[in-house]
Design an enzyme around this catalytic site. Sequence first.
Site, PDB file in Angstrom:
ATOM      1  N   GLY A  71     -13.993 -26.058  18.980  1.00  0.00           N
ATOM      2  CA  GLY A  71     -14.893 -25.603  20.038  1.00  0.00           C
ATOM      3  C   GLY A  71     -16.344 -25.890  19.741  1.00  0.00           C
ATOM      4  O   GLY A  71     -17.218 -25.021  19.882  1.00  0.00           O
ATOM      5  N   ALA A  72     -16.640 -27.124  19.365  1.00  0.00           N
ATOM      6  CA  ALA A  72     -18.006 -27.482  18.956  1.00  0.00           C
ATOM      7  C   ALA A  72     -19.023 -27.340  20.084  1.00  0.00           C
ATOM      8  O   ALA A  72     -20.219 -27.206  19.824  1.00  0.00           O
ATOM      9  CB  ALA A  72     -18.015 -28.919  18.427  1.00  0.00           C
ATOM     10  N   ASN A  73     -18.559 -27.356  21.327  1.00  0.00           N
ATOM     11  CA  ASN A  73     -19.485 -27.274  22.469  1.00  0.00           C
ATOM     12  C   ASN A  73     -19.849 -25.851  22.852  1.00  0.00           C
ATOM     13  O   ASN A  73     -20.693 -25.623  23.712  1.00  0.00           O
ATOM     14  CB  ASN A  73     -18.885 -27.980  23.684  1.00  0.00           C
ATOM     15  CG  ASN A  73     -17.561 -27.373  24.107  1.00  0.00           C
ATOM     16  OD1 ASN A  73     -16.654 -27.190  23.277  1.00  0.00           O
ATOM     17  ND2 ASN A  73     -17.413 -27.059  25.384  1.00  0.00           N
ATOM     18  N   GLY A  74     -19.209 -24.856  22.232  1.00  0.00           N
ATOM     19  CA  GLY A  74     -19.515 -23.465  22.550  1.00  0.00           C
ATOM     20  C   GLY A  74     -20.829 -23.011  21.949  1.00  0.00           C
ATOM     21  O   GLY A  74     -21.460 -23.720  21.155  1.00  0.00           O
ATOM     22  N   THR A 106     -13.171 -15.594  15.842  1.00  0.00           N
ATOM     23  CA  THR A 106     -12.801 -15.257  17.221  1.00  0.00           C
ATOM     24  C   THR A 106     -12.498 -13.770  17.314  1.00  0.00           C
ATOM     25  O   THR A 106     -11.741 -13.231  16.498  1.00  0.00           O
ATOM     26  CB  THR A 106     -11.568 -16.067  17.663  1.00  0.00           C
ATOM     27  OG1 THR A 106     -11.848 -17.459  17.508  1.00  0.00           O
ATOM     28  CG2 THR A 106     -11.211 -15.774  19.104  1.00  0.00           C
ATOM     29  N   ALA A 154     -12.965 -12.323   9.888  1.00  0.00           N
ATOM     30  CA  ALA A 154     -13.945 -11.242   9.939  1.00  0.00           C
ATOM     31  C   ALA A 154     -14.450 -11.091  11.367  1.00  0.00           C
ATOM     32  O   ALA A 154     -14.562 -12.068  12.109  1.00  0.00           O
ATOM     33  CB  ALA A 154     -15.113 -11.532   9.003  1.00  0.00           C
ATOM     34  N   ASN A 175     -17.408 -10.166  11.915  1.00  0.00           N
ATOM     35  CA  ASN A 175     -18.811 -10.557  11.854  1.00  0.00           C
ATOM     36  C   ASN A 175     -19.063 -11.220  10.502  1.00  0.00           C
ATOM     37  O   ASN A 175     -18.665 -10.679   9.467  1.00  0.00           O
ATOM     38  CB  ASN A 175     -19.699  -9.322  12.024  1.00  0.00           C
ATOM     39  CG  ASN A 175     -21.145  -9.661  12.295  1.00  0.00           C
ATOM     40  OD1 ASN A 175     -21.779 -10.355  11.520  1.00  0.00           O
ATOM     41  ND2 ASN A 175     -21.676  -9.161  13.395  1.00  0.00           N
ATOM     42  N   HIS A 209     -25.068  -6.523  23.186  1.00  0.00           N
ATOM     43  CA  HIS A 209     -24.949  -7.976  23.100  1.00  0.00           C
ATOM     44  C   HIS A 209     -25.437  -8.614  24.402  1.00  0.00           C
ATOM     45  O   HIS A 209     -25.672  -7.936  25.397  1.00  0.00           O
ATOM     46  CB  HIS A 209     -23.499  -8.403  22.846  1.00  0.00           C
ATOM     47  CG  HIS A 209     -23.054  -8.198  21.429  1.00  0.00           C
ATOM     48  ND1 HIS A 209     -22.544  -6.999  20.982  1.00  0.00           N
ATOM     49  CD2 HIS A 209     -23.056  -9.030  20.356  1.00  0.00           C
ATOM     50  CE1 HIS A 209     -22.242  -7.097  19.694  1.00  0.00           C
ATOM     51  NE2 HIS A 209     -22.544  -8.316  19.290  1.00  0.00           N
ATOM     52  N   LYS A 230     -21.169 -12.041  26.739  1.00  0.00           N
ATOM     53  CA  LYS A 230     -20.088 -11.603  25.856  1.00  0.00           C
ATOM     54  C   LYS A 230     -18.981 -10.950  26.675  1.00  0.00           C
ATOM     55  O   LYS A 230     -19.241 -10.068  27.492  1.00  0.00           O
ATOM     56  CB  LYS A 230     -20.608 -10.640  24.791  1.00  0.00           C
ATOM     57  CG  LYS A 230     -19.551 -10.298  23.737  1.00  0.00           C
ATOM     58  CD  LYS A 230     -20.158  -9.605  22.534  1.00  0.00           C
ATOM     59  CE  LYS A 230     -19.116  -9.260  21.493  1.00  0.00           C
ATOM     60  NZ  LYS A 230     -18.430 -10.454  20.939  1.00  0.00           N
ATOM     61  N   GLY A 285     -16.094  -6.854  18.504  1.00  0.00           N
ATOM     62  CA  GLY A 285     -15.233  -6.819  17.334  1.00  0.00           C
ATOM     63  C   GLY A 285     -15.922  -6.151  16.153  1.00  0.00           C
ATOM     64  O   GLY A 285     -15.284  -5.449  15.358  1.00  0.00           O
TER      65      GLY A 285
END
Length: 269
Positions: free
Chosen positions: A7-10, A98, A121, A123, A154, A158, A164
């Site tokens: 998901g490099a474009n996220g 994720t 994790a 975070n 956030h 989100k 999370g």
Amino acid sequence: MNVGIFGANGRMGRVLIEALQENDSSELTLATVRSDSAWVGMNVGELAGIGKLPVSCVGVDAADAASVEVMIDFTLPAAFEDNLAWCVANQKPMVIGTTGLSDAQLSALNEAATQIPIVFAANYSVGVNVMLALVRQAARALGQTADIEITEAHHRFKQDAPSGTALAIGQSIADELGRDLKECAVFGREGKEPPRDHKTIGFATVRGGDIVGEHTALFADIGERLEVTHKASSRLTFARGAVRAANWLKDKAPGLYSMSDVIGLENMQ
């Protein structure tokens, strides 16, 4: 260390590109996007706004497993299982950030960790992981008398709530107090309600603007209160932590690891 990104474009994918570029111990060698994405063929440096780099985005179905030693995944739950299966099939360690995973997806993650090393994790900020250790100490000292509330804020985009990280804070406190978070968590209050049950752990959520991430654990007793707060001002904080975890995973045995393992916080618990 040759590192790949799902998901490099996220939003996080782009920041991970920047974090890998500034890290001397790792190199970005694979960047995937959905196979039908318009980003296929896009140079990753231009995608992240840091200048042209010698890697372009490829569809997941065209990903070259031989080019990477570890994969980082900060995508959405909808893509998680396919990404996990790819890493297991190709025996690649995985760093997972994720959030919002279902119980079934968490079960799949635990099963995969018997075959490959995984850092998972909520975070990847070092400060947040120190916070998780601090709230356990606070719960140990104050949890029998104080009311406990967790607030988080956030950005408007989100999708999961509570975050999370907020849930991880609540879980750390519940574990320390011997409570089942699923039974004691309160996720909203409205109208007239009975007096607060002291053994509950409350959660409040704010979504707005471009807030990167703010979390507070409140221990409120009669006559005093303690607040433990973490505020992130840049997503690079999380990306740098994830890259640190990726480098730490090298040569690790299959298993499920945490950021506490990566940064060595066991003595603070």
